[in-house]
Design an enzyme around this catalytic site. Structure first.
Site, short mmCIF file in Angstrom:
data_model
loop_
_atom_site.label_atom_id
_atom_site.label_comp_id
_atom_site.label_asym_id
_atom_site.label_seq_id
_atom_site.Cartn_x
_atom_site.Cartn_y
_atom_site.Cartn_z
N ASP A 1 0.83 -1.07 -0.13
CA ASP A 1 0.05 -0.14 0.07
C ASP A 1 0.88 1.12 -0.06
O ASP A 1 1.75 1.51 0.83
CB ASP A 1 -0.91 -0.01 1.39
CG ASP A 1 -2.15 1.07 1.22
OD1 ASP A 1 -2.12 1.63 0.26
OD2 ASP A 1 -2.66 1.26 2.24
N ASP B 1 -3.25 2.52 -6.14
CA ASP B 1 -2.04 2.70 -5.10
C ASP B 1 -1.81 1.50 -4.27
O ASP B 1 -1.31 1.52 -3.32
CB ASP B 1 -2.22 3.92 -4.04
CG ASP B 1 -3.54 3.69 -3.42
OD1 ASP B 1 -4.32 2.90 -3.78
OD2 ASP B 1 -3.80 4.53 -2.42
N GLU B 2 -2.53 0.33 -4.50
CA GLU B 2 -2.31 -1.01 -3.78
C GLU B 2 -2.25 -2.01 -4.63
O GLU B 2 -2.89 -2.26 -5.81
CB GLU B 2 -3.12 -0.89 -2.57
CG GLU B 2 -4.74 -1.14 -3.17
CD GLU B 2 -5.50 -1.42 -2.09
OE1 GLU B 2 -5.25 -2.45 -1.42
OE2 GLU B 2 -6.75 -0.78 -2.04
#
Length: 396
Positions: free
Chosen positions: A22, A137-138
């Site tokens: 993350d 974003d992960e």
């Protein structure tokens, strides 16, 4: 919980090593790459282009503050300094302005986020190619078949990400995706958390139930009314009790999740079902008095969806629109075309037909455009080539 209740967890041997990576405050961190003078200051990402920093005559930039904001909207993300002041993602901007009026406000910049997203994911695949894309974003990473030890892999991945995008990330590594997701949030920012199945009673059970991804605010409140606030209490709950209040399938999932059971694989490739864009306006727009603004936004959404389709290599046949009115009532309409399209003009034309089927008697709060019934452009091209080859005469 006594030792006999813990035995099943301790006896369960899971050889998988699943990481959840993350990026730390990703949107805000990307913005700080452009404006390094804001490092260490409370910053939030929200608003629109009118809140872009303004270069002044003296060469310095003027940054907007939350106290200068007027209208509605929510915080997209916040730096850790802003979070220390009580400002978090999902919070209304006006409420955030009351809590921290001097916090700096920057607009969203999705083109920059997508750019850095592609960079860090490409960097990770150079070390561990088995990744599942979970958003901008992960990602999940399957480390099971890699020879290096777990901590070495985690450090290598973090170093590679930082080298590629100059940003930090947090990594959780566990026997499955559910636990890895929880772990990545335990040592933020820039942390590494490694968990084995035998660690669940000491490190997972004391956490609140909403730390499990999939237990939202409504389920959390419902569990609290049953006296269940921690994962340990959820693990102790009778399955029959959970079924009474949550239904069979969700109750079984709660029962297993509280014990750290999750057999989902890391899916390295999935075909998207749709590609969409939407915008929430700073104020409710009148369908007639604000027609020019609505029309411009409508066209911009169609252009953005068309660009997204081309960038991702897809084309679609079903065009949909979504309108949310001032009373929060939401209406959708769609049309399925006879041919696949990516051209914004064609998307705009089809979306316009959908719009004509909605009575515009109330002010508009949100507008969205979606393309579905997707097909890979390469798949269509291969099909066209095969069709042409079938139609060619056989030459001896």
């Amino acid at each position: 919980m006594n030792s006999s209740e813990q035995n099943p967890l301790q006896q369960k041997v899971i050889k998988r090593r699943i990481a959840h990576l993350d990026m730390d405050a990703f949107y805000a961190s990307v913005a700080l790459l452009r404006y390094p003078e804001l490092r260490g200051l409370p910053v939030v990402i929200a608003g629109c282009d009118k809140h872009k920093p303004v270069l002044q005559a003296d060469g310095n930039r003027h940054f907007f503050r939350l106290r200068e904001y007027a209208g509605r909207g929510v915080i997209t993300t916040a730096t850790y300094e802003a979070r220390a002041a009580g400002v978090f993602s999902g919070m209304g901007i006006m409420k955030a302005a009351q809590l921290a009026p001097d916090t700096i406000l920057l607009p969203v910049d999705f083109s920059a986020y997508r750019h850095y997203s592609r960079l860090f994911k490409t960097a990770v695949t150079s070390i561990a190619p088995q990744i599942e894309n979970m958003g901008i974003d992960e990602i999940y990473i399957d480390l099971s078949d890699l020879p290096d030890d777990t901590i070495t892999l985690a450090q290598q991945i973090k170093q590679t990400v930082h080298k590629s995008v100059r940003l930090s990330c947090s990594i959780g590594i566990a026997p499955n995706k559910l636990l890895a997701k929880i772990c990545s949030d335990l040592k933020k920012p820039d942390g590494i958390t490694i968990l084995d199945a035998v660690d669940i009673p000491d490190r997972i059970w004391p956490l609140p139930v909403n730390k499990i991804n999939g237990i939202g605010p409504k389920a959390t409140q419902k569990l609290a009314r049953l006296g269940i606030t921690t994962i340990a209490e959820l693990a102790c709950a009778e399955l029959s009790l959970l079924q009474t209040y949550f239904g069979r399938s969700y109750a079984i999932w709660l029962h297993e999740a509280s014990r750290g059971i999750d057999h989902r694989p890391v899916i390295t490739h999935t075909e998207p079902k749709s590609i969409s864009r939407e915008t929430t306006f700073d104020r409710d727009l009148h369908p007639h008095h604000d027609r020019a603004i609505l029309s411009k936004s409508f066209t911009a959404l169609c252009v953005q969806v068309g660009e997204d389709l081309k960038r991702k290599g897809y084309t679609g046949r079903t065009i949909s629109i979504k309108l949310r009115f001032e009373d929060f009532h939401t209406i959708t309409r769609d049309i399925t075309l006879t041919t696949y399209v990516t051209d914004p003009v064609q998307i705009r034309h089809a979306a316009g037909k959908c719009l004509k089927r909605i009575p515009l008697s109330r002010k508009v709060r949100l507008l969205g455009v979606k393309v579905s019934t997707l097909s890979s452009i390469h798949t269509l091209q291969d099909a066209e080539v095969s069709s042409v080859q079938r139609e060619l005469p056989l030459i001896m």
